[in-house]
Design a protein around this motif. Structure first.
Motif, PDB file in Angstrom:
ATOM      1  N   ASP A  58       7.781  22.513   1.886  1.00  0.00           N
ATOM      2  CA  ASP A  58       6.278  22.369   2.318  1.00  0.00           C
ATOM      3  C   ASP A  58       6.008  22.800   3.879  1.00  0.00           C
ATOM      4  OD1 ASP A  58       5.796  21.110   0.030  1.00  0.00           O
ATOM      5  OD2 ASP A  58       5.805  19.151   0.777  1.00  0.00           O
ATOM      6  N   THR A  75       0.704  18.134   4.169  1.00  0.00           N
ATOM      7  CA  THR A  75       2.081  18.152   4.441  1.00  0.00           C
ATOM      8  C   THR A  75       2.495  16.675   4.615  1.00  0.00           C
ATOM      9  OG1 THR A  75       2.206  20.498   4.683  1.00  0.00           O
ATOM     10  CG2 THR A  75       4.237  18.976   5.223  1.00  0.00           C
ATOM     11  N   ALA A 129       3.437  23.118   8.931  1.00  0.00           N
ATOM     12  CA  ALA A 129       3.274  22.620   7.579  1.00  0.00           C
ATOM     13  C   ALA A 129       2.542  23.707   6.723  1.00  0.00           C
ATOM     14  CB  ALA A 129       2.275  21.443   7.876  1.00  0.00           C
TER      15      ALA A 129
END
Length: 723
Positions: A162, A111, A106
């Protein structure tokens, strides 16, 4: 006829209609994809100008089929009826038909896991930055993940930007812990919990994961877990290690369990043992050893071994000691395989800095052994001063030097510098016997003008075209010895010297290549050294090379300072006030030698200069720039040299046609003698109307060293000097 034309027109219209229909493949392929636009429109025709049948929000999962280059075909329901529609390809992102299982990290905090592949969709769950996540490929911009909400598995979507996806084909590494401790974390964050910790220099195994992090399998309470190591906390072992053979340098040389000399030892070897190993990390090698019959990898400090040469070329060496041994391994303590007498020529191979490798025959069988380099010489003839390493200390004292001169040239002033020769050896690491012999050779036992007037014992700085003028002046003979010792050491004897000759090294033979054009120079110096002290083969075989223990000595100029004695048969001075004119543009130089280093400035035509004299040692022949004499001149108070071909001397007389002295009389012919000038000497005439005054063929001149007293000399013995 009219009906035929009507049919033709109808055919043409139908053909044009078919021509502009979008191309369709024979078998349409079914797809699923994600709506990108908000809304994503389904059109009645394959044209954005056609009617919109239906619209879907961004992130909606749509089904469609291939249709044309720029369009998909889809079935939608309008008022409950199935209707064919068309979607622009750029409006959807097709889902991966063969999804790949992935891991990643992440990136933003948080995230988010979305309910639909759209950042505007509801968030199902969120994770802190650096959390390790599992997901699978979905579309080019989205991954699909399974999460759990209230104990139930739910499908969600992660925006591709992301997360940092881990290596799909991770590379395996072995490396060394750099920190104390080096931690294996639960997540790719140094703020996360440590699963396990290791001491600095522990050897670890791990694999590539994401930039800045590795993944490692560790065991916690007996169970395998994956954790993460910060890349800055380890140094990777060589991914393509080089294999080496080398020699153990320590007694003993240890193979450690980790890359730390405080770690436990797997095995030890005697100094000189031949070992096999491979590159690992800076400062350490990796080696396979057997402990209790089992293969183990251990680690050798690079300071504890010396790598063997990879060269396969052989060379010949000569034995220096009475009984040179061939050892079973590279140590003088190792058993001897065979021995040879002094001056035996052996064929060897370079192995390490201290050892040669050699093949000998024992009972008719070839055996590899090792010969100590210090007991050999690459000079195949018996040693003498010719092939002595001149960086070795001489086996003489200052008293020995004085005794030598007393026995051979008791009046030579060189014996006064005996201690200076010894001191230069200590400071600059150059053999004192050589320094004495070289001084004798260059000065003729101390009789040369250079040694007497410039305290220059070695002709330092002299050129063939100006051997006295261009040589350096030293305040003392000791300064001369120091300067030449330093110059010889740094330029000719050290391997990085500008004039070092590798084939013969730091010897007289090596020096002679670039120091002297006379190839007998080395023999002359060697013979003098032998006279000073008979060469001792055993002494020099064990003598060590002296270091450079002092900084560069002071530097001095080339001119004899004013007021000091000088050789008046070499340095000829004109009477004061003699001038000249530059006849063409010419360089004003510090020496009568053409080089960039001697250039002072340019003198233009018609410049008036003071002419001081000339030096008889400066070359004069028929070749430029020595086809005319070079003159010492003064320009604006600065003294230097100028090429005589560009100078016209004014109002200078020289005594000629006489071998003794020329009388200067008070009056022409019969006047009283009031002075004299030696043969070839110079006089300044008294000028009248801008020309030398002549009375009855007699020149009126200034007496030497006077600017007021005058007399007359016979023109029969006078030449007017122009240049």
């Amino acid at each position: 006829m009219y009906k035929l034309k009507k049919h033709i027109v109808a055919f043409l219209i139908f053909s044009l209609f078919l021509l502009f229909l979008p191309y369709q493949s024979e078998a349409a392929t079914a797809y699923q994809g994600v709506a990108l636009d908000n809304p994503t429109s389904v059109y009645s025709q394959a044209s954005t100008n056609s009617k919109v049948l239906k619209g879907y929000s961004a992130g909606s999962i749509l089904k469609y089929h291939s249709y044309s280059t720029n369009w998909y075909k889809a079935t939608v329901y309008v008022s409950g009826r199935a209707t064919t529609g068309y979607i622009p390809k750029g409006a959807v992102d097709t889902i991966d038909s063969t999804p790949e299982t992935l891991s990643g990290v992440a990136k933003p905090s948080p995230t988010r896991i979305y309910s639909k592949p759209a950042t505007g969709a509801p968030v199902l769950k969120q994770y802190a930055a650096n959390t390790v996540l599992k997901y699978e490929s979905f579309t080019s911009n989205w991954y699909k993940a399974t999460i759990y909400k209230s104990g139930k598995a739910v499908t969600g979507y992660i925006y591709a930007a992301d997360v940092e996806t881990a290596d799909r084909n991770p590379a395996s590494f072995k490396g060394v812990a750099l920190q104390s401790p080096t931690r294996v974390y639960t997540q790719t964050s140094t703020g996360s919990t440590a699963l396990k910790s290791y001491n600095k220099d522990t050897v670890l195994s791990y694999e590539s994961f994401v930039p800045g992090w590795y993944r490692a399998k560790v065991y916690v309470s007996g169970k395998a877990r994956y954790g993460y190591i910060n890349a800055a906390d380890v140094v990777n072992g060589d991914p393509t290690p080089n294999s080496y053979k080398g020699v153990a340098l320590k007694s003993p040389t240890k193979i450690y369990s980790q890359t730390n000399t405080l770690s436990s030892e797997l095995k030890t070897y005697d100094q000189g043992r031949i070992l096999s190993y491979q590159s690992f990390v800076p400062g350490w090698y990796q080696a396979k050893v057997y402990v209790s019959g089992k293969a183990r990898y251990g680690y050798i400090s690079s300071a504890d071994v010396e790598n063997a040469s990879t060269s396969s070329s052989s060379l010949q060496v000569r034995a220096l000691v009475d009984k040179i041994q061939v050892h079973t391994y590279a140590s003088t303590n190792a058993p001897s395989i065979k021995s040879y007498s002094k001056d035996t020529i052996l064929k060897v191979y370079n192995f390490t800095s201290s050892w040669y490798k050699v093949t000998v025959y024992v009972n008719g069988n070839p055996v590899t052994g090792y010969v100590y380099k210090k007991e050999t010489s690459t000079n195949l003839t018996p040693d003498s001063y010719l092939n002595l390493d001149l960086r070795k200390k001489a086996n003489i004292s200052a008293a020995d030097i004085v005794n030598f001169f007393d026995a051979n040239r008791p009046n030579s002033h060189l014996k006064d510098y005996a201690q200076d020769f010894i001191d230069a050896q200590t400071k600059y690491g150059v053999n004192a016997t050589y320094l004495v012999a070289h001084a004798i050779w260059e000065t003729g036992w101390g009789t040369s003008a250079l040694s007497n007037y410039k305290h220059n014992l070695y002709g330092y700085g002299a050129y063939d075209v100006c051997p006295f003028t261009c040589a350096y002046y030293f305040p003392t003979a000791g300064d001369s010895i120091n300067s030449v010792a330093y110059m010889v050491k740094t330029n000719y004897l050290n391997s990085n010297g500008a004039y070092y000759y590798q084939e013969h090294g730091s010897t007289l033979i090596g020096m002679n290549v670039r120091y002297a054009t006379d190839q007998n120079w080395k023999n002359g110096i060697a013979n003098l050294m032998e006279r000073i002290r008979t060469y001792d083969d055993n002494y020099y075989a064990s003598a060590s090379v002296l270091p450079l223990n002092s900084d560069r000595p002071s530097t001095f100029g080339r001119d004899i300072p004013k007021g000091m004695a000088y050789p008046n048969n070499t340095i000829l001075k004109f009477p004061d006030g003699i001038t000249g004119k530059i006849t063409e543009g010419v360089s004003f130089r510090s020496l009568p030698y053409t080089s960039a280093a001697t250039y002072i400035k340019s003198l233009s035509q018609s410049t008036t200069v003071e002419v001081l004299g000339y030096n008889t040692d400066v070359r004069l022949n028929d070749k430029y720039p020595y086809d005319y004499r070079w003159y010492r001149i003064s320009v604006d108070g600065q003294e230097g040299w100028v090429y005589g071909g560009s100078l016209s001397i004014q109002d200078l007389l020289q005594v000629v046609n006489i071998t003794t002295t020329l009388n200067i009389r008070l009056e022409p012919k019969t006047g009283d003698v009031i002075g004299s000038v030696p043969a070839n000497g110079f006089l300044k005439p008294v000028l009248k109307d801008g020309k030398p005054e002549i009375v009855d063929s007699w020149y009126r001149v200034y007496l030497p060293n006077s600017t007021t007293k005058t007399g007359f000399v016979s023109g029969e013995y006078i030449k007017v000097v122009n240049n």
